[in-house]
Design a protein around this motif. Structure first.
Motif, PDB file in Angstrom:
ATOM      1  N   UNK A 120       9.241   4.661 -20.696  1.00  0.00           N
ATOM      2  CA  UNK A 120       8.128   3.857 -21.197  1.00  0.00           C
ATOM      3  C   UNK A 120       7.924   2.568 -20.410  1.00  0.00           C
ATOM      4  N   UNK A 121       8.861   2.237 -19.557  1.00  0.00           N
ATOM      5  CA  UNK A 121       8.753   1.014 -18.763  1.00  0.00           C
ATOM      6  C   UNK A 121       8.639   1.284 -17.267  1.00  0.00           C
ATOM      7  N   UNK A 122       8.272   2.523 -16.923  1.00  0.00           N
ATOM      8  CA  UNK A 122       8.048   2.860 -15.526  1.00  0.00           C
ATOM      9  C   UNK A 122       9.304   2.992 -14.694  1.00  0.00           C
ATOM     10  N   UNK A 123      10.443   3.205 -15.352  1.00  0.00           N
ATOM     11  CA  UNK A 123      11.713   3.277 -14.620  1.00  0.00           C
ATOM     12  C   UNK A 123      12.348   4.661 -14.658  1.00  0.00           C
ATOM     13  N   UNK A 124      11.557   5.670 -14.979  1.00  0.00           N
ATOM     14  CA  UNK A 124      12.081   7.029 -15.058  1.00  0.00           C
ATOM     15  C   UNK A 124      12.658   7.486 -13.717  1.00  0.00           C
ATOM     16  N   UNK A 125      12.103   6.958 -12.626  1.00  0.00           N
ATOM     17  CA  UNK A 125      12.573   7.365 -11.300  1.00  0.00           C
ATOM     18  C   UNK A 125      14.043   7.027 -11.107  1.00  0.00           C
ATOM     19  N   UNK A 126      14.526   5.951 -11.724  1.00  0.00           N
ATOM     20  CA  UNK A 126      15.941   5.589 -11.599  1.00  0.00           C
ATOM     21  C   UNK A 126      16.815   6.671 -12.221  1.00  0.00           C
ATOM     22  N   UNK A 127      16.393   7.162 -13.375  1.00  0.00           N
ATOM     23  CA  UNK A 127      17.142   8.220 -14.056  1.00  0.00           C
ATOM     24  C   UNK A 127      17.117   9.501 -13.229  1.00  0.00           C
ATOM     25  N   UNK A 128      15.948   9.866 -12.709  1.00  0.00           N
ATOM     26  CA  UNK A 128      15.844  11.091 -11.919  1.00  0.00           C
ATOM     27  C   UNK A 128      16.691  10.997 -10.655  1.00  0.00           C
ATOM     28  N   UNK A 129      16.734   9.818 -10.054  1.00  0.00           N
ATOM     29  CA  UNK A 129      17.562   9.623  -8.868  1.00  0.00           C
ATOM     30  C   UNK A 129      19.039   9.778  -9.210  1.00  0.00           C
ATOM     31  N   UNK A 130      19.443   9.269 -10.378  1.00  0.00           N
ATOM     32  CA  UNK A 130      20.841   9.371 -10.791  1.00  0.00           C
ATOM     33  C   UNK A 130      21.220  10.810 -11.107  1.00  0.00           C
TER      34      UNK A 130
END
Length: 274
Positions: free
Chosen positions: A227-237
């Motif tokens: 919801x805060x535009x940080x999903x890419x960090x999770x996908x990268x992890x």
């Protein structure tokens, strides 16, 4: 288009629908629920015309569209292009155009399934690794028992190959209303373009890694990240080997392109000279 790639018009209307243009790609500004209703209504056209083409853009897809002319053309001529990524919304803000709603596959698939079940529409799942699409179909049916999933197939074949011919034959034999194509970009968009006049369906819809999420193969990011535009960090992890190039290299490239266009908008004469 103006000199230097600056757009003369950033918001327009197509078939009564308002769109914003980012890097000259028309992005629908409708609310997600309205888009889903419009897409399922296209099934009323039956199978008497070429399928409508639905595609999405995020930072990665827009980066690739700058490198792959065939992908850019597919996006420019699609019947509906929607925003699937906060990077696109941030770009719209930086470029001072109307900000599109974000519609992510892992969210809209359940609304689509509900509409298709209620309206008697059928879907076909094409893409991902062998077995993943069938698992996704089973999970959709678990929640929507009357949903018609006419078939599934993995996405590991090349457009124009004998395998591709068999896939098209299978789809045409089952005549789904909507084909969800999840092969990753730009392969999925190029497959749609290659087969748009050969597939007996009402809608061809590119969906990226959707089946991985629906099947449970890949976990979704926590809501507070997504919801805060940080999903890419999770996908990268979760998938560092597959995603590092897209995010660690692609995100800075995307930001630089947005900033360059923003500067060009502010100083069009200088953009024309450069």
């Amino acid at each position: 288009m103006a000199e230097g790639g600056v757009l003369e018009q950033d918001t327009d209307r197509h078939d009564g629908v308002t769109q914003s243009r980012i890097f000259d790609i028309p992005i629908d500004l409708s609310r997600p629920a309205d888009m889903l209703r419009r897409i399922t209504a296209w099934a009323d056209d039956g199978h008497v015309r070429a399928p409508r083409r639905v595609m999405y853009v995020n930072a990665h897809v827009l980066n690739q569209s700058a490198e792959t002319p065939a992908l850019r053309e597919a996006l420019e001529t699609a019947d509906l292009v929607y925003c699937d990524g906060y990077g696109v919304r941030l770009a719209a803000k930086a470029l001072d155009v109307e900000i599109p709603h974000r519609m992510t596959g892992a969210d809209w698939i359940w609304g689509l399934a509900a509409l298709c079940e209620a309206q008697g529409r059928s879907i076909y799942l094409l893409g991902s690794d062998p077995g993943v699409a069938s698992k996704a179909a089973a999970r959709l049916r678990r929640w929507y028992p009357r949903l018609q999933v006419t078939g599934t197939h993995h996405g590991y074949f090349d457009a124009g190959s004998p395998h591709d011919e068999r896939v098209v034959e299978d789809i045409n034999a089952k005549r789904p209303d909507i084909v969800l194509v999840g092969m990753g970009s730009p392969k999925q968009e190029l497959w749609v373009e290659h087969n748009k006049d050969r597939v007996d369906a009402s809608v061809l819809w590119t969906v990226g890694a959707l089946f991985d999420y629906v099947s449970g193969r890949v976990p979704r990011a926590p809501a507070w990240l997504a919801d805060n535009g940080l999903e890419w960090i999770f996908r990268l992890a979760v998938e560092p080997q597959r995603m590092w190039r897209r995010y660690l290299l692609g995100n800075p490239v995307f930001v630089s392109r947005v900033m360059a266009q923003a500067r060009a908008r502010q100083h069009p004469a200088g953009a024309a000279r450069s």
